[in-house]
Design a protein around this motif. Structure first.
Motif, PDB file in Angstrom:
ATOM      1  N   ALA A 436       0.831  -1.207   0.000  1.00  0.00           N
ATOM      2  CA  ALA A 436       0.000   0.000   0.000  1.00  0.00           C
ATOM      3  C   ALA A 436       0.861   1.251   0.000  1.00  0.00           C
ATOM      4  O   ALA A 436       0.575   2.242  -0.708  1.00  0.00           O
ATOM      5  CB  ALA A 436      -0.940  -0.014   1.205  1.00  0.00           C
ATOM      6  N   ALA A 437       1.930   1.237   0.787  1.00  0.00           N
ATOM      7  CA  ALA A 437       2.824   2.397   0.810  1.00  0.00           C
ATOM      8  C   ALA A 437       3.480   2.599  -0.548  1.00  0.00           C
ATOM      9  O   ALA A 437       3.670   3.736  -1.011  1.00  0.00           O
ATOM     10  CB  ALA A 437       3.882   2.210   1.899  1.00  0.00           C
ATOM     11  N   SER A 438       3.833   1.469  -1.183  1.00  0.00           N
ATOM     12  CA  SER A 438       4.400   1.569  -2.536  1.00  0.00           C
ATOM     13  C   SER A 438       3.396   2.178  -3.496  1.00  0.00           C
ATOM     14  O   SER A 438       3.748   2.995  -4.369  1.00  0.00           O
ATOM     15  CB  SER A 438       4.829   0.177  -3.020  1.00  0.00           C
ATOM     16  N   ARG A 439       2.119   1.793  -3.336  1.00  0.00           N
ATOM     17  CA  ARG A 439       1.069   2.337  -4.202  1.00  0.00           C
ATOM     18  C   ARG A 439       0.898   3.830  -3.974  1.00  0.00           C
ATOM     19  O   ARG A 439       0.712   4.614  -4.927  1.00  0.00           O
ATOM     20  CB  ARG A 439      -0.240   1.609  -3.927  1.00  0.00           C
ATOM     21  N   VAL A 440       0.977   4.268  -2.724  1.00  0.00           N
ATOM     22  CA  VAL A 440       0.888   5.701  -2.417  1.00  0.00           C
ATOM     23  C   VAL A 440       2.031   6.445  -3.088  1.00  0.00           C
ATOM     24  O   VAL A 440       1.854   7.516  -3.685  1.00  0.00           O
ATOM     25  CB  VAL A 440       0.907   5.914  -0.893  1.00  0.00           C
ATOM     26  N   LEU A 441       3.233   5.878  -2.994  1.00  0.00           N
ATOM     27  CA  LEU A 441       4.394   6.520  -3.599  1.00  0.00           C
ATOM     28  C   LEU A 441       4.240   6.629  -5.122  1.00  0.00           C
ATOM     29  O   LEU A 441       4.552   7.669  -5.732  1.00  0.00           O
ATOM     30  CB  LEU A 441       5.652   5.723  -3.240  1.00  0.00           C
ATOM     31  N   THR A 442       3.714   5.567  -5.724  1.00  0.00           N
ATOM     32  CA  THR A 442       3.488   5.588  -7.175  1.00  0.00           C
ATOM     33  C   THR A 442       2.449   6.641  -7.555  1.00  0.00           C
ATOM     34  O   THR A 442       2.594   7.372  -8.556  1.00  0.00           O
ATOM     35  CB  THR A 442       3.026   4.202  -7.649  1.00  0.00           C
ATOM     36  N   THR A 443       1.393   6.752  -6.763  1.00  0.00           N
ATOM     37  CA  THR A 443       0.339   7.728  -7.033  1.00  0.00           C
ATOM     38  C   THR A 443       0.861   9.152  -6.930  1.00  0.00           C
ATOM     39  O   THR A 443       0.576  10.017  -7.786  1.00  0.00           O
ATOM     40  CB  THR A 443      -0.831   7.522  -6.049  1.00  0.00           C
ATOM     41  N   ILE A 444       1.646   9.416  -5.906  1.00  0.00           N
ATOM     42  CA  ILE A 444       2.214  10.765  -5.744  1.00  0.00           C
ATOM     43  C   ILE A 444       3.153  11.075  -6.900  1.00  0.00           C
ATOM     44  O   ILE A 444       3.186  12.191  -7.433  1.00  0.00           O
ATOM     45  CB  ILE A 444       2.935  10.867  -4.393  1.00  0.00           C
ATOM     46  N   ASP A 445       3.940  10.083  -7.290  1.00  0.00           N
ATOM     47  CA  ASP A 445       4.850  10.288  -8.429  1.00  0.00           C
ATOM     48  C   ASP A 445       4.076  10.658  -9.688  1.00  0.00           C
ATOM     49  O   ASP A 445       4.473  11.545 -10.445  1.00  0.00           O
ATOM     50  CB  ASP A 445       5.663   9.006  -8.648  1.00  0.00           C
ATOM     51  N   SER A 446       2.965   9.972  -9.890  1.00  0.00           N
ATOM     52  CA  SER A 446       2.136  10.263 -11.066  1.00  0.00           C
ATOM     53  C   SER A 446       1.561  11.665 -10.981  1.00  0.00           C
ATOM     54  O   SER A 446       1.513  12.410 -11.984  1.00  0.00           O
ATOM     55  CB  SER A 446       1.014   9.220 -11.173  1.00  0.00           C
ATOM     56  N   MET A 447       1.138  12.075  -9.795  1.00  0.00           N
ATOM     57  CA  MET A 447       0.578  13.418  -9.608  1.00  0.00           C
ATOM     58  C   MET A 447       1.636  14.487  -9.873  1.00  0.00           C
ATOM     59  O   MET A 447       1.379  15.507 -10.536  1.00  0.00           O
ATOM     60  CB  MET A 447       0.036  13.560  -8.184  1.00  0.00           C
ATOM     61  N   LEU A 448       2.844  14.254  -9.354  1.00  0.00           N
ATOM     62  CA  LEU A 448       3.901  15.238  -9.557  1.00  0.00           C
ATOM     63  C   LEU A 448       4.327  15.306 -11.016  1.00  0.00           C
ATOM     64  O   LEU A 448       4.680  16.380 -11.525  1.00  0.00           O
ATOM     65  CB  LEU A 448       5.102  14.895  -8.665  1.00  0.00           C
ATOM     66  N   ASP A 449       4.304  14.164 -11.676  1.00  0.00           N
ATOM     67  CA  ASP A 449       4.623  14.169 -13.103  1.00  0.00           C
ATOM     68  C   ASP A 449       3.621  15.023 -13.873  1.00  0.00           C
ATOM     69  O   ASP A 449       3.985  15.781 -14.783  1.00  0.00           O
ATOM     70  CB  ASP A 449       4.619  12.727 -13.623  1.00  0.00           C
ATOM     71  N   GLN A 450       2.347  14.892 -13.500  1.00  0.00           N
ATOM     72  CA  GLN A 450       1.302  15.696 -14.148  1.00  0.00           C
ATOM     73  C   GLN A 450       1.536  17.174 -13.863  1.00  0.00           C
ATOM     74  O   GLN A 450       1.403  18.029 -14.749  1.00  0.00           O
ATOM     75  CB  GLN A 450      -0.067  15.253 -13.620  1.00  0.00           C
ATOM     76  N   LEU A 451       1.881  17.480 -12.605  1.00  0.00           N
ATOM     77  CA  LEU A 451       2.070  18.874 -12.206  1.00  0.00           C
ATOM     78  C   LEU A 451       3.276  19.510 -12.881  1.00  0.00           C
ATOM     79  O   LEU A 451       3.220  20.642 -13.385  1.00  0.00           O
ATOM     80  CB  LEU A 451       2.220  18.956 -10.678  1.00  0.00           C
ATOM     81  N   ILE A 452       4.358  18.779 -12.928  1.00  0.00           N
ATOM     82  CA  ILE A 452       5.616  19.360 -13.403  1.00  0.00           C
ATOM     83  C   ILE A 452       5.720  19.323 -14.934  1.00  0.00           C
ATOM     84  O   ILE A 452       6.109  20.304 -15.583  1.00  0.00           O
ATOM     85  CB  ILE A 452       6.795  18.628 -12.769  1.00  0.00           C
ATOM     86  N   ASN A 453       5.351  18.191 -15.511  1.00  0.00           N
ATOM     87  CA  ASN A 453       5.617  18.001 -16.944  1.00  0.00           C
ATOM     88  C   ASN A 453       4.417  18.312 -17.854  1.00  0.00           C
ATOM     89  O   ASN A 453       4.577  18.455 -19.049  1.00  0.00           O
ATOM     90  CB  ASN A 453       6.071  16.564 -17.206  1.00  0.00           C
TER      91      ASN A 453
END
Length: 460
Positions: A436-453
């Motif tokens: 679950a923690a890995s899934r949270v990390l993946t979700t945040i990474d996806s959100m930041l990718d959307q925000l930054i790129n």
């Protein structure tokens, strides 16, 4: 307001914590059958943001993840102290019961070949001589039967002396084990105290120390007490054996053989001061066996041998043999170790009260000693009876104590033992938490990718 990147740290702390939980669970499973191992549990604590913000700072009050606050060792000190006490008592009674069993084996009563039966045969031999004073064969048979009684008395004494010597040798081995275990506990104390001061986990070291303390409790009835700094003090008979990293040594002194026990009693002493200590456990039972039980039985056996020799000699020396000889003692020696048959010639066996006659009164009177109220047979029967009662009582107490010890051990095992079913459940729990923690990390990474790129690309 929390940063958009704060969630990464939150998920990362969860990964660390769940992984630590998996590591500890794996350690429990790996040591499920390890003697003395205590199961461990991860204690997690939520992390919070600053509770004393600066004047113009703002916070949303959300936590910042999780941290492993401790890896707890699930052991109840009260049960451990109780366990040491019960194991010491059980070891004492078990050793004492085993000693009584060995002593009973040396006498081998009741038996057709034991001393009681041989005494009856000897008195029967005197009856045969009284019934046929003119014949040589009954007198020859009597001498042989008497020699058998003497051999039984000598053998019984040798059996007691042999057991005493074996205990004496074993005591030296146990003393070396005690000193070695005490030194190991002192070394572990030093390591644990230093590790605690630096915040390291010392659960396995404490397991090893508790195992050694339990062994000392079984050997000597030792007790133990923990200090605030993590060290352990060990006591024998109320005196300190180990304190911190300092240890004292013990030694076993006294007679080297049973015959010298009264003049130089055996005892467990402190090597530095020479003062005696009062051990429990196995050493306490062996010390009592060597200083009380075996010497007491040996003294009783000596009394029986002396009674036999004195009562027969008193009549035999005043009688006359078929060749007119008088004044001869039939037995020599005054103890079970030294008694022997002095008369080896059948014609020297005193039979008559008057020289030159075939009067059988002396042989008849000696034969009656076997039925005398204060004779050697009655003394021997009383000694064997008391030995049987003491042995039976010791065996019963050992059985009862064994049951009590097993109950305490069961309670200790329920508290500190590894349950594989429970550990498998924990394993799945931490596994799901890690995923679950890995899934949270993946979700945040996806959100930041959307925000930054990807932010701001619409309409270009």
């Amino acid at each position: 307001m929390a940063s958009s990147f704060g969630g990464i740290n939150t998920a990362l702390t969860s990964l660390y914590a769940q992984r630590r939980g998996l590591d500890v669970t794996g350690q429990n499973i790996a040591n499920a059958n390890t003697e003395g191992y205590t199961r461990q549990r991860v204690e997690m604590q939520s992390q919070v943001g600053s509770i004393s913000p600066a004047m113009y700072a703002k916070t949303d009050g959300l936590g910042t993840g999780v941290a492993v606050s401790d890896v707890q060792r699930l052991r109840d000190e009260y049960l451990e102290n109780r366990g040491r006490s019960e194991h010491g008592a059980s070891a004492y009674l078990a050793s004492q019961s085993a000693s009584y069993t060995t002593i009973e084996d040396a006498f081998a009563e009741p038996s057709n070949t034991a001393l009681a039966a041989q005494l009856r045969d000897m008195w029967g031999g005197w009856n045969d001589v009284a019934n046929n004073p003119q014949l040589t064969a009954p007198r020859s048979a009597l001498i042989q039967q008497s020699a058998t009684v003497v051999n039984q008395l000598n053998g019984a004494h040798e059996g007691l002396a042999r057991q005493w010597s074996q205990n004496r040798t074993q005591m030296d081995t146990y003393v070396d084990e005690i000193n070695t275990a005490a030194g190991s506990i002192a070394q572990l104390n030093e390591s644990i105290i230093h590790a605690n001061a630096t915040g390291l986990t010392v659960n396995e070291l404490e397991d090893r120390r508790d195992l050694l303390a339990m062994r000392l409790a079984e050997l000597t009835g030792a007790s133990a007490a923990k200090r605030e700094n993590g060290g352990m003090d060990v006591f024998i008979g109320g005196a300190t054996l180990v304190t911190g990293s300092v240890t004292r040594k013990v030694e076993f002194t006294g007679a080297a053989r049973l015959e010298d026990q009264n003049a130089d009693p055996v005892a467990l002493r402190w090597k530095d001061t020479g003062g005696a200590t009062s051990p429990g456990g196995t050493l306490g039972a062996m010390t009592d066996t060597m200083s009380i039980i075996i010497p007491g039985l040996s003294a009783s056996l000596d009394g029986i041998a002396k009674k036999l020799a004195d009562s027969v000699n008193a009549l035999h020396a005043n009688g006359f043999s078929t060749d007119g000889t008088t004044g001869l003692d039939f037995f020599g020696g005054d103890s079970a170790a030294t008694i022997k048959v002095l008369v080896t010639d059948p014609d020297k066996v005193a039979v008559s009260a008057v020289s030159g006659t075939r009067d059988n009164s002396v042989a008849d009177a000696i034969a009656d000693i076997g039925d005398a109220a204060g004779g050697p047979d009655r003394q021997y029967q009383e000694m064997i009876g008391q030995l049987g009662v003491q042995s039976q009582g010791s065996a019963r107490r050992a059985e009862i104590q064994s049951v009590v010890t097993e109950q305490v051990d069961a309670a200790r095992e329920a508290q500190s033992g590894v349950n594989l079913d429970e550990e498998m459940t924990n394993l799945l729990t931490y596994q799901r938490g890690y995923e679950a923690a890995s899934r949270v990390l993946t979700t945040i990474d996806s959100m930041l990718d959307q925000l930054i790129n990807r932010t701001g690309l619409v309409g270009r």
